[in-house]
Design a protein around this motif. Structure first.
Motif, PDB file in Angstrom:
ATOM      1  N   ASP A  42      -4.646  -7.544  -3.791  1.00 50.00           N
ATOM      2  CA  ASP A  42      -4.236  -9.393  -4.011  1.00 50.00           C
ATOM      3  C   ASP A  42      -4.066  -9.997  -4.463  1.00 50.00           C
ATOM      4  OD1 ASP A  42      -6.048  -9.272  -1.262  1.00 50.00           O
ATOM      5  OD2 ASP A  42      -8.180  -8.711  -2.217  1.00 50.00           O
ATOM      6  N   ILE A  43      -4.044  -9.106  -5.438  1.00 51.93           N
ATOM      7  CA  ILE A  43      -3.784  -9.822  -6.889  1.00 51.93           C
ATOM      8  C   ILE A  43      -1.941  -9.727  -6.907  1.00 51.93           C
ATOM      9  CG2 ILE A  43      -3.736  -9.332  -9.725  1.00 51.93           C
ATOM     10  CD1 ILE A  43      -6.405  -7.817  -9.571  1.00 51.93           C
ATOM     11  N   ILE A  44      -1.340  -7.713  -6.950  1.00 46.73           N
ATOM     12  CA  ILE A  44       0.390  -8.286  -6.248  1.00 46.73           C
ATOM     13  C   ILE A  44       0.575  -9.058  -5.810  1.00 46.73           C
ATOM     14  CG2 ILE A  44       2.014  -6.145  -6.013  1.00 46.73           C
ATOM     15  CD1 ILE A  44       0.130  -4.324  -6.505  1.00 46.73           C
ATOM     16  N   ILE A  45       0.317  -9.493  -4.420  1.00 53.00           N
ATOM     17  CA  ILE A  45       0.578 -10.383  -3.501  1.00 53.00           C
ATOM     18  C   ILE A  45       0.082 -12.024  -4.432  1.00 53.00           C
ATOM     19  CG2 ILE A  45      -0.365 -11.733  -1.365  1.00 53.00           C
ATOM     20  CD1 ILE A  45      -0.820  -8.760  -0.049  1.00 53.00           C
ATOM     21  N   ASN A  46      -0.354 -11.849  -4.614  1.00 50.94           N
ATOM     22  CA  ASN A  46      -0.727 -13.347  -5.930  1.00 50.94           C
ATOM     23  C   ASN A  46       0.337 -13.748  -6.989  1.00 50.94           C
ATOM     24  OD1 ASN A  46      -3.090 -14.723  -4.312  1.00 50.94           O
ATOM     25  ND2 ASN A  46      -4.555 -13.679  -5.686  1.00 50.94           N
ATOM     26  N   LYS A  47       0.674 -12.243  -7.478  1.00 54.29           N
ATOM     27  CA  LYS A  47       1.492 -12.619  -8.537  1.00 54.29           C
ATOM     28  C   LYS A  47       3.339 -12.437  -7.894  1.00 54.29           C
ATOM     29  CE  LYS A  47      -1.019 -10.828 -12.572  1.00 54.29           C
ATOM     30  NZ  LYS A  47      -0.576 -12.159 -13.067  1.00 54.29           N
ATOM     31  N   LEU A  48       3.486 -12.129  -6.505  1.00 53.74           N
ATOM     32  CA  LEU A  48       4.709 -12.181  -5.969  1.00 53.74           C
ATOM     33  C   LEU A  48       4.509 -13.268  -5.509  1.00 53.74           C
ATOM     34  CD1 LEU A  48       5.445  -8.635  -4.329  1.00 53.74           C
ATOM     35  CD2 LEU A  48       6.112  -9.258  -6.514  1.00 53.74           C
ATOM     36  N   ASP A  49       4.197 -14.617  -5.321  1.00 49.10           N
ATOM     37  CA  ASP A  49       3.982 -15.566  -4.364  1.00 49.10           C
ATOM     38  C   ASP A  49       4.181 -16.618  -5.122  1.00 49.10           C
ATOM     39  OD1 ASP A  49       3.393 -14.282  -2.047  1.00 49.10           O
ATOM     40  OD2 ASP A  49       1.697 -14.554  -1.773  1.00 49.10           O
ATOM     41  N   ALA A  50       4.043 -16.698  -6.592  1.00 47.79           N
ATOM     42  CA  ALA A  50       3.999 -17.344  -7.414  1.00 47.79           C
ATOM     43  C   ALA A  50       4.721 -18.061  -7.728  1.00 47.79           C
ATOM     44  CB  ALA A  50       2.520 -16.692  -9.300  1.00 47.79           C
ATOM     45  N   LEU A  55       1.135  -1.227   0.258  1.00 51.54           N
ATOM     46  CA  LEU A  55       0.304   0.013   0.031  1.00 51.54           C
ATOM     47  C   LEU A  55       0.888   1.209   0.189  1.00 51.54           C
ATOM     48  CD1 LEU A  55      -2.829   0.854   0.127  1.00 51.54           C
ATOM     49  CD2 LEU A  55      -3.027   1.009   3.033  1.00 51.54           C
ATOM     50  N   ASN A  56       1.675   1.268   0.797  1.00 52.88           N
ATOM     51  CA  ASN A  56       2.965   2.480   0.068  1.00 52.88           C
ATOM     52  C   ASN A  56       3.308   2.474  -0.640  1.00 52.88           C
ATOM     53  OD1 ASN A  56       4.722   4.495   2.208  1.00 52.88           O
ATOM     54  ND2 ASN A  56       5.751   2.957   1.782  1.00 52.88           N
ATOM     55  N   ILE A  80       4.078  -0.280 -11.918  1.00 49.48           N
ATOM     56  CA  ILE A  80       3.143  -0.939 -11.017  1.00 49.48           C
ATOM     57  C   ILE A  80       3.885  -2.833 -11.212  1.00 49.48           C
ATOM     58  CG2 ILE A  80       1.862  -2.991  -9.701  1.00 49.48           C
ATOM     59  CD1 ILE A  80      -0.066  -0.386  -9.928  1.00 49.48           C
ATOM     60  N   GLU A  81       4.212  -2.784 -12.579  1.00 49.29           N
ATOM     61  CA  GLU A  81       4.439  -4.063 -13.126  1.00 49.29           C
ATOM     62  C   GLU A  81       5.839  -3.979 -13.214  1.00 49.29           C
ATOM     63  OE1 GLU A  81       1.813  -5.988 -16.028  1.00 49.29           O
ATOM     64  OE2 GLU A  81       2.982  -3.614 -17.462  1.00 49.29           O
ATOM     65  N   LYS A  82       6.291  -2.424 -13.638  1.00 49.24           N
ATOM     66  CA  LYS A  82       8.100  -2.273 -13.350  1.00 49.24           C
ATOM     67  C   LYS A  82       8.765  -2.184 -12.414  1.00 49.24           C
ATOM     68  CE  LYS A  82      11.241   0.864 -15.376  1.00 49.24           C
ATOM     69  NZ  LYS A  82      11.987   2.142 -15.898  1.00 49.24           N
ATOM     70  N   PHE A  83       7.618  -1.572 -11.475  1.00 48.98           N
ATOM     71  CA  PHE A  83       8.431  -2.327 -10.191  1.00 48.98           C
ATOM     72  C   PHE A  83       8.104  -3.354  -9.018  1.00 48.98           C
ATOM     73  CE2 PHE A  83       7.966  -0.988  -5.554  1.00 48.98           C
ATOM     74  CZ  PHE A  83       8.863   0.324  -5.226  1.00 48.98           C
ATOM     75  N   TYR A  84       7.940  -4.183  -9.741  1.00 44.54           N
ATOM     76  CA  TYR A  84       7.723  -5.273  -8.978  1.00 44.54           C
ATOM     77  C   TYR A  84       7.766  -6.262  -9.958  1.00 44.54           C
ATOM     78  CZ  TYR A  84       5.292  -3.527  -4.726  1.00 44.54           C
ATOM     79  OH  TYR A  84       4.431  -2.953  -3.858  1.00 44.54           O
ATOM     80  N   ASN A  85       8.180  -6.157 -11.279  1.00 45.93           N
ATOM     81  CA  ASN A  85       9.107  -7.195 -11.950  1.00 45.93           C
ATOM     82  C   ASN A  85       7.445  -8.507 -12.475  1.00 45.93           C
ATOM     83  OD1 ASN A  85      10.485  -8.123 -13.968  1.00 45.93           O
ATOM     84  ND2 ASN A  85      11.708  -9.650 -12.120  1.00 45.93           N
TER      85      ASN A  85
END
Length: 80
Positions: A72-80, A7-8, A48-53
């Protein structure tokens, strides 16, 4: 990754693109943030896509009704 950290990060990304320093929360929607129009939305998604790859699918983007769902979507993608 912690929701609060994401969120930050989103607050920083969105404020850089919209030039709006209002603080967003998980219930915030694009309509709630001055300057978050359709063009800004595209730029926010790309940032966002660039920041989190990560890469969002069309289905992901259709499921982003508010910041909570985006996180939620970001967390799911990072955990995948």
């Amino acid at each position: 990754m912690e929701r609060e950290k994401i969120l930050n990060d989103l607050n920083n990304i969105i404020s850089e693109i919209t030039f709006n320093t209002s603080i967003i929360n998980e219930s915030s929607k694009a309509d709630d943030v001055e300057g978050w129009d359709s063009l800004a939305h595209i730029n926010i998604i790309l940032a966002i896509e660039k920041f989190y790859n990560i890469t969002f699918t069309t289905s992901d983007m259709l499921g982003m009704a508010n910041v909570k769902e985006l996180i939620d979507i970001i967390i799911n993608k990072l955990d995948a």
